[in-house]
Design a protein around this motif. Structure first.
Motif, PDB file in Angstrom:
ATOM      1  N   ILE A   1       3.068   6.215  -6.319  1.00 15.95           N
ATOM      2  CA  ILE A   1       2.615   6.253  -7.711  1.00 15.95           C
ATOM      3  C   ILE A   1       1.181   5.757  -7.823  1.00 15.95           C
ATOM      4  N   PHE A   2       0.887   4.635  -7.182  1.00 14.33           N
ATOM      5  CA  PHE A   2      -0.458   4.067  -7.279  1.00 14.33           C
ATOM      6  C   PHE A   2      -1.507   5.000  -6.685  1.00 14.33           C
ATOM      7  N   ILE A   3      -1.212   5.596  -5.538  1.00 15.36           N
ATOM      8  CA  ILE A   3      -2.177   6.488  -4.902  1.00 15.36           C
ATOM      9  C   ILE A   3      -2.333   7.769  -5.712  1.00 15.36           C
ATOM     10  N   SER A   4      -1.253   8.221  -6.341  1.00 18.41           N
ATOM     11  CA  SER A   4      -1.344   9.427  -7.164  1.00 18.41           C
ATOM     12  C   SER A   4      -2.199   9.200  -8.403  1.00 18.41           C
ATOM     13  N   ILE A   5      -2.118   8.000  -8.961  1.00 20.02           N
ATOM     14  CA  ILE A   5      -2.873   7.697 -10.170  1.00 20.02           C
ATOM     15  C   ILE A   5      -4.330   7.396  -9.847  1.00 20.02           C
ATOM     16  N   THR A   6      -4.548   6.583  -8.832  1.00 20.91           N
ATOM     17  CA  THR A   6      -5.908   6.177  -8.474  1.00 20.91           C
ATOM     18  C   THR A   6      -6.061   6.160  -6.960  1.00 20.91           C
ATOM     19  N   ASP A   7      -7.267   6.300  -6.489  1.00 21.40           N
ATOM     20  CA  ASP A   7      -7.517   6.321  -5.043  1.00 21.40           C
ATOM     21  C   ASP A   7      -7.969   4.969  -4.499  1.00 21.40           C
ATOM     22  N   TYR A   8      -7.805   3.912  -5.270  1.00 21.95           N
ATOM     23  CA  TYR A   8      -8.249   2.600  -4.827  1.00 21.95           C
ATOM     24  C   TYR A   8      -7.258   2.010  -3.839  1.00 21.95           C
ATOM     25  N   ALA A   9      -7.767   1.535  -2.721  1.00 21.61           N
ATOM     26  CA  ALA A   9      -6.890   1.005  -1.676  1.00 21.61           C
ATOM     27  C   ALA A   9      -6.315  -0.362  -2.026  1.00 21.61           C
ATOM     28  N   PHE A  10      -6.935  -1.084  -2.951  1.00 19.95           N
ATOM     29  CA  PHE A  10      -6.428  -2.405  -3.285  1.00 19.95           C
ATOM     30  C   PHE A  10      -5.076  -2.349  -3.995  1.00 19.95           C
ATOM     31  N   THR A  11      -4.655  -1.175  -4.443  1.00 19.90           N
ATOM     32  CA  THR A  11      -3.337  -1.063  -5.073  1.00 19.90           C
ATOM     33  C   THR A  11      -2.213  -1.336  -4.069  1.00 19.90           C
ATOM     34  N   ALA A  12      -2.538  -1.363  -2.789  1.00 21.69           N
ATOM     35  CA  ALA A  12      -1.536  -1.689  -1.765  1.00 21.69           C
ATOM     36  C   ALA A  12      -1.036  -3.122  -1.937  1.00 21.69           C
ATOM     37  N   ILE A  13      -1.851  -3.983  -2.523  1.00 18.30           N
ATOM     38  CA  ILE A  13      -1.416  -5.367  -2.774  1.00 18.30           C
ATOM     39  C   ILE A  13      -0.209  -5.370  -3.696  1.00 18.30           C
ATOM     40  N   PHE A  14      -0.249  -4.538  -4.726  1.00 23.71           N
ATOM     41  CA  PHE A  14       0.848  -4.496  -5.695  1.00 23.71           C
ATOM     42  C   PHE A  14       2.040  -3.689  -5.167  1.00 23.71           C
ATOM     43  N   ALA A  15       1.766  -2.721  -4.315  1.00 26.59           N
ATOM     44  CA  ALA A  15       2.855  -1.953  -3.716  1.00 26.59           C
ATOM     45  C   ALA A  15       3.647  -2.800  -2.723  1.00 26.59           C
ATOM     46  N   ALA A  16       3.090  -3.915  -2.276  1.00 23.09           N
ATOM     47  CA  ALA A  16       3.765  -4.786  -1.311  1.00 23.09           C
ATOM     48  C   ALA A  16       4.701  -5.788  -1.968  1.00 23.09           C
ATOM     49  N   ILE A  17       4.712  -5.874  -3.292  1.00 21.61           N
ATOM     50  CA  ILE A  17       5.541  -6.863  -3.985  1.00 21.61           C
ATOM     51  C   ILE A  17       7.025  -6.759  -3.624  1.00 21.61           C
ATOM     52  N   PRO A  18       7.619  -5.569  -3.502  1.00 17.35           N
ATOM     53  CA  PRO A  18       9.051  -5.535  -3.148  1.00 17.35           C
ATOM     54  C   PRO A  18       9.384  -6.182  -1.808  1.00 17.35           C
ATOM     55  N   PHE A  19       8.421  -6.360  -0.936  1.00 16.90           N
ATOM     56  CA  PHE A  19       8.691  -6.989   0.356  1.00 16.90           C
ATOM     57  C   PHE A  19       8.917  -8.487   0.237  1.00 16.90           C
ATOM     58  N   ALA A  20       8.865  -9.019  -0.974  1.00 15.06           N
ATOM     59  CA  ALA A  20       9.222 -10.421  -1.193  1.00 15.06           C
ATOM     60  C   ALA A  20      10.711 -10.647  -0.948  1.00 15.06           C
ATOM     61  N   LEU A  21      11.483  -9.564  -0.914  1.00 16.59           N
ATOM     62  CA  LEU A  21      12.933  -9.667  -0.706  1.00 16.59           C
ATOM     63  C   LEU A  21      13.329  -9.880   0.744  1.00 16.59           C
ATOM     64  N   VAL A  22      12.412  -9.640   1.688  1.00 14.91           N
ATOM     65  CA  VAL A  22      12.777  -9.669   3.109  1.00 14.91           C
ATOM     66  C   VAL A  22      11.957 -10.715   3.848  1.00 14.91           C
ATOM     67  N   SER A  23      12.296 -10.934   5.113  1.00 15.59           N
ATOM     68  CA  SER A  23      11.569 -11.902   5.933  1.00 15.59           C
ATOM     69  C   SER A  23      10.155 -11.399   6.209  1.00 15.59           C
ATOM     70  N   TRP A  24       9.287 -12.314   6.599  1.00 17.66           N
ATOM     71  CA  TRP A  24       7.890 -11.933   6.793  1.00 17.66           C
ATOM     72  C   TRP A  24       7.711 -10.969   7.955  1.00 17.66           C
ATOM     73  N   ARG A  25       8.552 -11.060   8.987  1.00 14.77           N
ATOM     74  CA  ARG A  25       8.430 -10.146  10.127  1.00 14.77           C
ATOM     75  C   ARG A  25       8.767  -8.712   9.722  1.00 14.77           C
ATOM     76  N   ARG A  26       9.849  -8.576   8.994  1.00 11.71           N
ATOM     77  CA  ARG A  26      10.218  -7.242   8.514  1.00 11.71           C
ATOM     78  C   ARG A  26       9.197  -6.733   7.505  1.00 11.71           C
ATOM     79  N   ALA A  27       8.699  -7.625   6.681  1.00 15.29           N
ATOM     80  CA  ALA A  27       7.694  -7.238   5.689  1.00 15.29           C
ATOM     81  C   ALA A  27       6.430  -6.725   6.369  1.00 15.29           C
ATOM     82  N   LEU A  28       6.018  -7.389   7.436  1.00 12.78           N
ATOM     83  CA  LEU A  28       4.822  -6.958   8.165  1.00 12.78           C
ATOM     84  C   LEU A  28       5.020  -5.585   8.787  1.00 12.78           C
ATOM     85  N   LEU A  29       6.126  -5.397   9.471  1.00  9.74           N
ATOM     86  CA  LEU A  29       6.389  -4.133  10.140  1.00  9.74           C
ATOM     87  C   LEU A  29       6.564  -2.984   9.144  1.00  9.74           C
ATOM     88  N   LEU A  30       7.412  -3.194   8.159  1.00 11.15           N
ATOM     89  CA  LEU A  30       7.661  -2.131   7.184  1.00 11.15           C
ATOM     90  C   LEU A  30       6.466  -1.892   6.275  1.00 11.15           C
TER      91      LEU A  30
END
Length: 117
Positions: free
Chosen positions: A20-49
């Motif tokens: 959704i973020f990439i479709s709306i805008t081409d700014y790469a910093f939107t990856a910060i907000f796309a990473a929010i769901p990884f708060a549910l998992v461990s940091w190792r899985r979050a890094l890999l996924l």
């Protein structure tokens, strides 16, 4: 919810947000907000996924666009910058991947700190 289920949900939610973020805008910093769901998992899985989702989603969007437009865009940008066209095409997914892979463990740490783990 089991760990594998949380991991799958986090990955799917992150991929959908990144799409959704990439479709709306081409700014790469939107990856910060796309990473929010990884708060549910461990940091190792979050890094890999986060790295997988960060590279796969922008590359998948290249499939949605007509190939003639992508090749024309890469040739124009390549003539401006002097870099090879393939490098130009890989640059945005690599940057998005790096930002998402860095942000995902940080969200995971923040969530585990808030939970008191």
């Amino acid at each position: 919810m089991s760990t594998n289920e949380r991991t799958a949900v986090a990955f799917v939610l992150s991929a959908v947000l990144a799409f959704i973020f990439i479709s709306i805008t081409d700014y790469a910093f939107t990856a910060i907000f796309a990473a929010i769901p990884f708060a549910l998992v461990s940091w190792r899985r979050a890094l890999l996924l986060g790295a997988i989702a960060g590279f796969a989603v922008p590359m998948g969007l290249y499939l949605a666009y007509p190939s003639s437009m992508i090749s024309r865009l890469s040739s124009v940008l390549s003539s401006i910058t002097g870099f090879p066209a393939l490098l130009i095409l890989l640059l945005f997914p690599l940057i998005y991947c790096a930002i998402l892979a860095t942000s995902a463990p940080l969200w995971s740490y923040a969530a585990s700190f808030a939970r008191g783990d």
